[in-house]
Design an enzyme around this catalytic site. Structure first.
Site, PDB file in Angstrom:
ATOM      1  N   GLY A  47      12.507  -4.322   1.627  1.00  0.00           N
ATOM      2  CA  GLY A  47      13.730  -4.782   0.990  1.00  0.00           C
ATOM      3  C   GLY A  47      14.122  -4.075  -0.284  1.00  0.00           C
TER       4      GLY A  47
ATOM      5  CB  CYS B 224       1.743   5.354   8.608  1.00  0.00           C
ATOM      6  SG  CYS B 224       2.056   7.018   7.961  1.00  0.00           S
TER       7      CYS B 224
ATOM      8  CE  LYS C  81       3.658  -2.253   4.770  1.00  0.00           C
ATOM      9  NZ  LYS C  81       4.337  -1.056   5.309  1.00  0.00           N
TER      10      LYS C  81
ATOM     11  NE  ARG D 237      11.804   2.545  -0.372  1.00  0.00           N
ATOM     12  CZ  ARG D 237      13.102   2.266  -0.224  1.00  0.00           C
ATOM     13  NH1 ARG D 237      14.002   3.025  -0.801  1.00  0.00           N
ATOM     14  NH2 ARG D 237      13.482   1.252   0.512  1.00  0.00           N
TER      15      ARG D 237
ATOM     16  CG  ASN E  64       7.060  -3.490   3.257  1.00  0.00           C
ATOM     17  OD1 ASN E  64       6.814  -2.478   3.923  1.00  0.00           O
ATOM     18  ND2 ASN E  64       7.278  -3.426   1.968  1.00  0.00           N
TER      19      ASN E  64
ATOM     20  CG  HIS F  92       8.598  -1.168   6.841  1.00  0.00           C
ATOM     21  ND1 HIS F  92       8.186  -0.087   6.094  1.00  0.00           N
ATOM     22  CD2 HIS F  92       9.950  -1.148   6.790  1.00  0.00           C
ATOM     23  CE1 HIS F  92       9.246   0.545   5.622  1.00  0.00           C
ATOM     24  NE2 HIS F  92      10.325  -0.084   6.038  1.00  0.00           N
TER      25      HIS F  92
ATOM     26  N   PRO G 169       0.849  -1.201   0.000  1.00  0.00           N
ATOM     27  CG  PRO G 169       0.074  -0.980   2.180  1.00  0.00           C
ATOM     28  CD  PRO G 169       0.807  -1.916   1.276  1.00  0.00           C
ATOM     29  CG  MET G 170       3.604   2.239  -1.933  1.00  0.00           C
ATOM     30  SD  MET G 170       4.776   2.150  -3.293  1.00  0.00           S
ATOM     31  CE  MET G 170       3.843   1.160  -4.465  1.00  0.00           C
ATOM     32  CB  VAL G 171      -0.110   7.624   0.545  1.00  0.00           C
ATOM     33  CG1 VAL G 171       1.291   8.196   0.674  1.00  0.00           C
ATOM     34  CG2 VAL G 171      -1.139   8.734   0.486  1.00  0.00           C
TER      35      VAL G 171
END
Length: 509
Positions: free
Chosen positions: A237, A137, A176, A264, A235, A204, A18-20
């Site tokens: 890496g 977050c 997460k 990313r 998550n 993460h 999930p990425m804003v």
């Protein structure tokens, strides 16, 4: 503990994180095309802070999240695009999905309240494959509301939120997190999370104060994987490990995780999920633009994602042109896709024209020269409890010995909004604004009538409120008489399936 059963499996999967701003529908569909097994969608922050999830400290609307409405579409978009849109009170689409990803998209929310999280999950669960809670977050706009990484220091609230979701919906629930200051604290937390019945946990491998330049803690992710029986999704890496598809498996082995979640590396080139190897970035960007145009993605979001893909190439001629683009058409010009843009927009406009023609048929049904129109809306907060414009209008008609108001309401197929016409003393009144429900449309019609006639609407701001005082007297009399039944006077409303023919305007004093 019973875990929600579903066809969605979290083992041996390559997952889009999930990425804003990045994980919008075009990017998710592109990742699926290149081989992603599951795609996560983050819908907790931009552009929702004022309109949806930032209600966590707001009591003005009570369960303010319920003002988010799952509409059949927004301004005709659904029938044109084939999407399901969830629209905030400001009419902005905050979550758009489609049939292609329905069985593989996980909806991630930011929350600090179990019941409100459940209400949101129930709104969207029929259109997604799972629900995730963001507990990692580290940004201030998330943590200051008690969301994101702020939850890591409140295990009881974590248990409450996850348990409520697991018991309250039929789709799998995941969360997460980030790692805590010590290994012992982290293991203790994930075991508590496991007992809530979640289907998987994404980790993460950094602490909340660490950033991408800090090395990912593979050893701690591995310790978590060994401590719990549910799938663990590794998550973090992209910086140290994942440069191509084969690196995904290397990261999974280094962490001992069940699956790998990529952020990313996928943002820079979504073809990272392609087993045959990455595609040329030029081709990837063109495919992304095609999805962005087809699904009406806002140009600023499209531009942002393309800039993330270009990275160091932003300083070349193409990058500078992209940076200067101010519309989707200009973006297509930068990538020599003008013909595709013209063809696709023409197709969408053609579909929209058909919808507008249908809308016009509906509008023609309520266009009447004898109808007095006023642009008004009903806002419940402006009125005392149990007092509405419809009640005020009904009371006035009784006082003047006039027939009770007659409301005729019609639904507009394009967006399922409603408009109501009220007839009082053979004169019709309506609001020019369409509403989200029949009740709101009728209240707006009553307001239009009351304002035209110069009558009180029952608002808090009105100096003397006859209905409020009358209601208090009636309630007191009922209490004195020992009657504990329903003390509220029922609004009498007559419904008619069709609009009555026009009649001459009477003189109303």
């Amino acid at each position: 503990m019973t875990v929600n059963t579903t066809s969605l499996c979290f083992r041996n999967k390559a997952i889009l994180a999930p990425m804003v701003r990045v994980g919008t529908l075009p990017m998710r569909l592109l990742a699926l095309d290149y081989g992603a097994d599951i795609v996560y969608c983050e819908v907790e922050r931009f552009p929702l802070r004022q309109n949806w999830f930032w209600w966590l400290k707001t009591t003005r609307l009570g369960l303010g999240l319920l003002s988010l409405k799952a509409q059949s579409h927004n301004n005709g978009i659904l029938e044109v695009l084939g999407t399901v849109d969830f629209v905030a009170p400001n009419e902005r689409v905050v979550f758009r999905t489609c049939e292609k990803e329905k069985d593989r998209v996980v909806f991630q929310m930011g929350t600090a309240d179990a019941e409100r999280a459940l209400a949101v999950a129930r709104l969207v669960e029929n259109d997604v494959a799972g629900i995730d809670v963001n507990m990692g977050c580290p940004k201030e706009y998330s943590t200051k509301g008690g969301m994101g990484a702020a939850l890591l220091s409140d295990p009881e609230k974590i248990e409450s939120i996850l348990t409520t979701l697991v018991k309250g919906i039929c789709k799998p629930v995941t969360c997460k997190i980030r790692i805590l200051p010590t290994k012992e604290e982290t293991i203790s937390l994930v075991k508590k999370i496991e007992h809530t019945g979640v289907a998987a946990i994404a980790v993460h491998g950094r602490k909340k104060e660490e950033r991408p330049q800090h090395p990912v803690h593979c050893d701690l992710i591995k310790a978590i994987s060994e401590a719990v029986s549910i799938p663990v999704i590794a998550n973090g890496g992209s910086h140290d490990f994942i440069k191509e598809y084969s690196d995904i498996e290397a990261f999974r082995k280094a962490t001992g995780a069940s699956s790998v979640m990529i952020a990313r590396a996928a943002m820079w080139n979504p073809s990272i999920f392609r087993k045959e190897g990455p595609c040329l970035l030029k081709d990837v960007m063109q495919e992304y633009i095609k999805y962005a145009v087809r699904y009406d993605n806002h140009y600023t979001n499209t531009k942002y994602c393309l800039c993330q893909m270009l990275r160091e190439q932003l300083e070349n001629a193409q990058g500078k042109k992209l940076h200067a683009a101010q519309s989707m058409q200009e973006i297509c010009e930068v990538f020599e896709m003008c013909h595709f843009y013209e063809e696709t927009t023409a197709l969408l406009e053609g579909k929209n024209s058909l919808l507008e023609a249908t809308d016009q048929d509906v509008d023609d049904q309520i266009e009447d020269t004898d109808v007095i129109k006023v642009a008004v809306r009903f806002d419940k907060r402006e009125y005392p409890p149990q007092i509405t414009p419809k009640m005020c209008l009904l009371e006035w008609c009784r006082k003047e010995k006039l027939p009770q108001p007659v409301y005729e309401t019609i639904e507009r197929p394009r967006d399922r909004l409603f408009c109501s016409i009220v007839t009082v003393a053979e004169q019709k009144y309506r609001s020019t604004l369409w509403e989200k429900s029949k009740k709101l449309a009728e209240q707006a019609a009553a307001i239009a009538c009351l304002r035209t006639l110069g009558l009180p609407e029952g608002k808090w701001s009105e100096a003397a409120n006859h209905l409020v005082n009358k209601r208090k007297r009636q309630d007191q009399e009922l209490l004195n008489n020992g009657d504990h039944g329903n003390s509220l006077e029922t609004e009498a409303t007559y419904k008619k399936p069709h609009f009555p023919p026009g009649v001459p305007n009477p003189n109303i004093s």
